[in-house]
Design a protein around this motif. Structure first.
Motif, PDB file in Angstrom:
ATOM      1  N   ARG A   1      33.583  24.600 -46.327  1.00 22.41           N
ATOM      2  CA  ARG A   1      32.801  25.621 -47.021  1.00 22.41           C
ATOM      3  C   ARG A   1      32.031  26.515 -46.056  1.00 22.41           C
TER       4      ARG A   1
ATOM      5  N   ASP B   1      38.849  26.401 -50.122  1.00 17.18           N
ATOM      6  CA  ASP B   1      38.971  25.172 -49.330  1.00 17.18           C
ATOM      7  C   ASP B   1      40.128  25.257 -48.337  1.00 17.18           C
TER       8      ASP B   1
ATOM      9  N   LEU C   1      33.984  28.840 -53.193  1.00 14.78           N
ATOM     10  CA  LEU C   1      34.395  28.994 -51.803  1.00 14.78           C
ATOM     11  C   LEU C   1      35.779  28.386 -51.592  1.00 14.78           C
TER      12      LEU C   1
ATOM     13  N   ASP D   1      35.531  19.283 -45.540  1.00 16.24           N
ATOM     14  CA  ASP D   1      34.679  20.297 -46.152  1.00 16.24           C
ATOM     15  C   ASP D   1      34.648  21.532 -45.251  1.00 16.24           C
TER      16      ASP D   1
END
Length: 276
Positions: free
Chosen positions: A143, A163, A161, A141
């Motif tokens: 983000r 990745d 957002l 993750d």
């Protein structure tokens, strides 16, 4: 190994500059062009530096942003047989959302169509030449990093957002260790180094070359705190990275804070610099 900085945000006197990055890497086994800036200025600098781009064995596009990709139009006009390794997801739509304004920053799709026979699309880590590796990011993750950088992607009909699955590292094995190239390190340099150490267990990292992407919402300002940058510097020291060559999206503020921990192990790079 010799690295010539063909394009960067700043330059030596007499050379072109632009917000972008391009490096010519002459390793033990091959010559690699990593990224090409965003315009024909990269070929103009190559000419001024007496660099013959036709000597490159192949090229690598680190990720799907225009300031690293769009200069390939001029490069491929000059080197029509040059093959460019890139992640298959560079064909996606990517945006910057500073100040809430959506701005397309992906690769020029006409470039990909015009030179479709030059691009070799990959989606897995692999050795592409002796001692030369493409390393994909682990699926984590990211983000928080994307939010700091205000970077987004189009997925279906929505904007979310990024990745950074279109980004990859170039790793070159030399006698003194691994040289890790990641032009923007959107997922975080600390994560890149962890991934390299996991993939190349027991091998030391001689240098990291590329951007830290500390820049974000405010132009020229580090989007991380001084404490966060210093903590990253401590992590890099503990990981055994011997040298850092950086610029482009790192920013002066971030470089100064890194030097508080890493001292002269941190070097800046501008267009025209030769790193040996």
């Amino acid at each position: 190994m010799k690295i010539t900085v063909l394009m960067e945000n700043e330059s030596m006197i007499g050379l072109e500059r632009e917000h972008g990055l391009s490096l010519l890497i002459e390793s033990k086994h091959c010559v690699i062009l990593l990224d090409a800036g965003k315009s024909k200025k990269v070929t103009e600098n190559a000419y001024k530096l007496n660099v013959d781009l036709t000597n490159a064995d192949f090229a690598v596009l680190s990720h799907g942003h225009y300031d690293h990709a769009d200069g390939f139009e001029a490069v491929l006009e000059e080197c029509p047989h040059l093959k460019v390794f890139a992640h298959e997801k560079i064909r996606g739509e990517y945006y910057s959302m500073r100040d809430g304004t959506k701005r397309y920053i992906g690769v020029n799709q006409q470039l990909l169509e015009r030179f479709k026979d030059n691009f070799i699309f990959v989606n897995s880590s692999q050795e592409i030449a002796e001692g030369v590796f493409l390393l994909m990011h682990e699926e984590n993750d990211y983000r928080a990093m994307a939010e700091h950088a205000c970077l987004y992607r189009k997925k279906g009909d929505t904007i979310e957002l990024d990745d950074f699955s279109h980004e990859m590292s170039l790793v070159i094995r030399e006698e003194e260790g691994l040289f890790v190239f990641n032009s923007c390190a959107h997922v975080g340099v600390g994560n890149v180094i962890k991934e390299v150490k996991h993939a190349f267990k027991g091998e030391n990292i001689a240098a990291f070359v590329g951007g830290f992407h500390f820049l974000g919402r405010e132009p020229g300002k580090c989007s991380y705190t001084q404490e966060e940058v210093i903590e990253l510097g401590k992590q890099l020291v503990c990981s055994g990275v011997q040298r850092i060559y950086t610029g482009h999206c790192t920013g002066e503020e971030g470089i100064l804070w890194l030097r508080e921990v890493m001292k002269d192990k941190v070097k800046e790079m501008h267009a025209g610099y030769e790193l040996t």
